[in-house]
Design a protein around this motif. Sequence first.
Motif, short mmCIF file in Angstrom:
data_model
loop_
_atom_site.label_atom_id
_atom_site.label_comp_id
_atom_site.label_asym_id
_atom_site.label_seq_id
_atom_site.Cartn_x
_atom_site.Cartn_y
_atom_site.Cartn_z
N GLU A 54 0.86 -1.19 0.00
CA GLU A 54 0.00 0.00 0.00
C GLU A 54 0.89 1.24 0.00
OE1 GLU A 54 -3.80 1.61 2.66
OE2 GLU A 54 -2.68 -0.19 3.29
N PHE A 56 1.46 5.28 0.63
CA PHE A 56 0.92 6.44 1.35
C PHE A 56 1.71 7.68 0.94
CE2 PHE A 56 -0.27 2.92 4.14
CZ PHE A 56 -1.59 3.22 4.41
N GLN A 262 -10.67 10.77 14.92
CA GLN A 262 -10.69 10.08 13.60
C GLN A 262 -12.06 10.25 12.94
OE1 GLN A 262 -9.59 6.05 14.57
NE2 GLN A 262 -7.49 6.68 15.13
N SER A 266 -12.78 11.98 9.35
CA SER A 266 -13.36 11.27 8.21
C SER A 266 -14.65 11.94 7.74
CB SER A 266 -13.59 9.80 8.55
OG SER A 266 -14.53 9.70 9.58
N VAL A 315 0.13 1.54 10.28
CA VAL A 315 -0.69 1.68 9.06
C VAL A 315 -1.92 2.55 9.38
CG1 VAL A 315 -2.17 0.41 7.43
CG2 VAL A 315 0.12 -0.44 7.98
N ASN A 316 -2.55 2.30 10.52
CA ASN A 316 -3.73 3.11 10.91
C ASN A 316 -3.35 4.58 11.01
OD1 ASN A 316 -5.72 1.22 10.98
ND2 ASN A 316 -5.34 0.64 13.11
N THR A 317 -2.20 4.85 11.60
CA THR A 317 -1.74 6.24 11.73
C THR A 317 -1.64 6.88 10.34
OG1 THR A 317 -0.47 5.68 13.70
CG2 THR A 317 0.12 7.72 12.60
N ARG A 319 -3.15 5.97 7.62
CA ARG A 319 -4.49 6.13 7.03
C ARG A 319 -5.16 7.40 7.57
NH1 ARG A 319 -5.92 -0.10 7.33
NH2 ARG A 319 -4.97 -0.70 5.35
N PHE A 320 -5.01 7.57 8.88
CA PHE A 320 -5.57 8.78 9.50
C PHE A 320 -4.93 10.03 8.87
CE2 PHE A 320 -4.93 12.22 12.59
CZ PHE A 320 -6.24 12.52 12.91
N MET A 322 -3.69 10.34 5.88
CA MET A 322 -4.22 10.54 4.52
C MET A 322 -5.54 11.28 4.57
SD MET A 322 -2.24 9.24 2.09
CE MET A 322 -3.17 8.54 0.73
N SER A 323 -6.41 10.86 5.54
CA SER A 323 -7.72 11.53 5.68
C SER A 323 -7.53 12.98 6.06
CB SER A 323 -8.55 10.86 6.79
OG SER A 323 -8.68 9.51 6.55
#
Length: 704
Positions: A54, A56, A262, A266, A315-317, A319-320, A322-323
């Motif tokens: 993935e 980022f 979060q 989002s 990974v969650n960090t 993703r956050f 990116m949002s």
Amino acid sequence: MSNIKGVEQQTKSKYNEPHVENVLVGLRLRPTDSNDKICNIVNEKSVIVKKSNERFSFDNVFDEAASSKDIFTKMVQPIVQKCLLGYNGSICAYGQTSSGKTYTMKGSNKEPGLIQLSIDYLLQSINKITDTFSNLKISYIEIYNENIYDLLIRDLQEMKPNTSNEYRWETINSLIQFDEIFKLGEEQRHFGETKMNDNSSRSHVILQIAIETRQKCPPFIIRNSYLHLVDLAGSEGLLKTQAEGLRRKEGFLINKSLLALQNVVSKLKENKKDQFVNFRDSKLTKILKPSLNGNSLTVMLLTISQNNENYLESVNTMRFGMSAGALKNTVNANEIQECNTFQSEAYNEMIEQVENYQTQLQEMQQQLDIYKNKSVDEQNTIKQIKELVMEKNILIEDQLKTITEQNIEKQRLQDQINQLQRCNQELISTSNENSNYLNYFRNIVETKGVLNPKLMVECITQTDSCEADQQIKVLEQENVSLKQQISEMKNKFSYEIQDVKDMVSGIKKNKEFTPAKNLKFQSNKDLNGQNENQKEAKTWLQKSLQKTNQYLESLNLLTTLQTQLIEQTKQNMILRNFLDKKEQEYTELERANFVLHKSIFDLQERLSEIQNDDKKENAWKMNSEKSNKQESLIKKRERQRLYQSPTKDELKRNLFRQEQRNQIYEKELNKYMKNLDQISKQKQELQQFSHHLYMACIENNIQI
Ligand SMILES: Nc1ncnc2c1ncn2[C@@H]1O[C@H](COP(=O)(O)OP(=O)(O)OP(=O)(O)O)[C@@H](O)[C@H]1O
């Protein structure tokens, strides 16, 4: 000046137009020893996760080697600069626990964090801007267990959200001052040990910097902005941290607030019209609302650990992040123009005054130039005179130096002369003394043949003995005169006493024929026919009274003499004491004589040494022997005369004799005293008799 006036025409700042700005996102990778890292850096802006492939992408990716200063320069400094122009700014550190958020924001001993770098930059910029008054204030708050606390107040108190005016604000003028205040906040902050981090932040902390700038000249724009520096608590898997009790509760509330963040992000990312975004779910979202959906330039800084075991969280960090990067804020500078006509007028007046001063200054400068040209010649002349004076001064100083030196030398020589003179005098006196001694001992040798120390001592003490002798003589004379006085007194008394005795015997003879008795007898017989007898008796009585008065006078004289005698006795006593004292002095004299004897004996030894050594002197002695003989004979006689002066025994004898005489005087005195007693008794008798007479006269009406 025209430039300044031109500025006056500008009424609005070019930054005051609202415009849209994306939330910027940066990714920082925490250094790790592990070879098995979860992602690879593609370029400055992207990473690829190894497992999922993935990708980022962010505004900036900072690898393990990057420093906080690098992050500041690339992402934070531009926002801080804009804060000075009136924009709000937010820098948030987001990431899993122990991923390096606090390290990035607060810094460490090794390197400063973004907070310190921002403050330093702001302070430096403010000092450089001269046309504005600037003011920096800070507040420091924390959200712990869903409560807000003011970290700058010593005893932590819960605060309400969105009440930034109620926080404690401290003005900052220097980095040192900031460090002190920030230290206080850090001391109050909640930290705790977890399985993943020895010093884990148990709260979200927000450092707020309020920046105010006021232009000093038109258009007098005032700008107010806030810069938020947010160190979020880390999301933590409760299984991994193995937190229990309070730590577990803290972890649960941290995760809950981060989840709310979060959700908000989002929702905001969807950017749907009329969509409800629930900022009220947590205190964190309420506080961060202006940063996420308001008038703020925001940077979201993600921190991740690259260890495989933290794969999911990292990974969650991302993703956050990116949002968050999709969020847009509408920003504009917070600035107002101070419409103060009075201030403008005052400013214009000031400008005019400055212009006037400048014109005056120019005129004065021109005049000064003229004077400068004129005075060049004068200055040259003065310079020459000054040089001359300097030369003269140097000459005078040299002369003065020489004079001072000469004076010192003169004084030194004078001292030497004085000293030599003193030495010379001492030498002369010593020489005189020596020659005296020499002569003296020479005489002794000549007359006696051998030196007799005792004789020498006696000779030397002759003078003292003579003085004592003289004193004794004086005493003796005094005694003689005393004796004379006493004998005179004795004679005088003997006459007086005789006189008194005669009187008393006369009275005693007439006692049987006392006129009072006769008068009485005769008055009883025939008082009227005995006038002649009365007259006779009266005459007799008057004579008796006169006699009595004479006796009384003699008695008074006797009393005076008696007092004198007592005085004499006292003086005799004093004389005796004096003689005792003299005897003591004589004993002391004898002791002194002994000491002198010793010293003379020493001198004799010294003399014999001199005699042995100095042969020339001996020869001279032999030659001058004859001439000295006569002189020595005279001296011998003198000594003999001196020896005849009383010795101690003689003095003692004299004293003894004197004492004996004194005793005799005392005996005589005692006799006189006894006589005096008798006389005083007779005086009393006479007084009684006189009283009888007096009474008889009264009884017989005889006038006295
Ligand atoms: N870039 C870095 N370089 C060197 N050491 C780092 C870096 N980032 C973090 N560390 C070290 O990792 C440890 C944890 O970092 P830090 O406390 O900043 O994590 P955190 O994300 O604030 O954790 P928490 O959310 O639990 O407070 C610290 O000892 C820190 O010194």
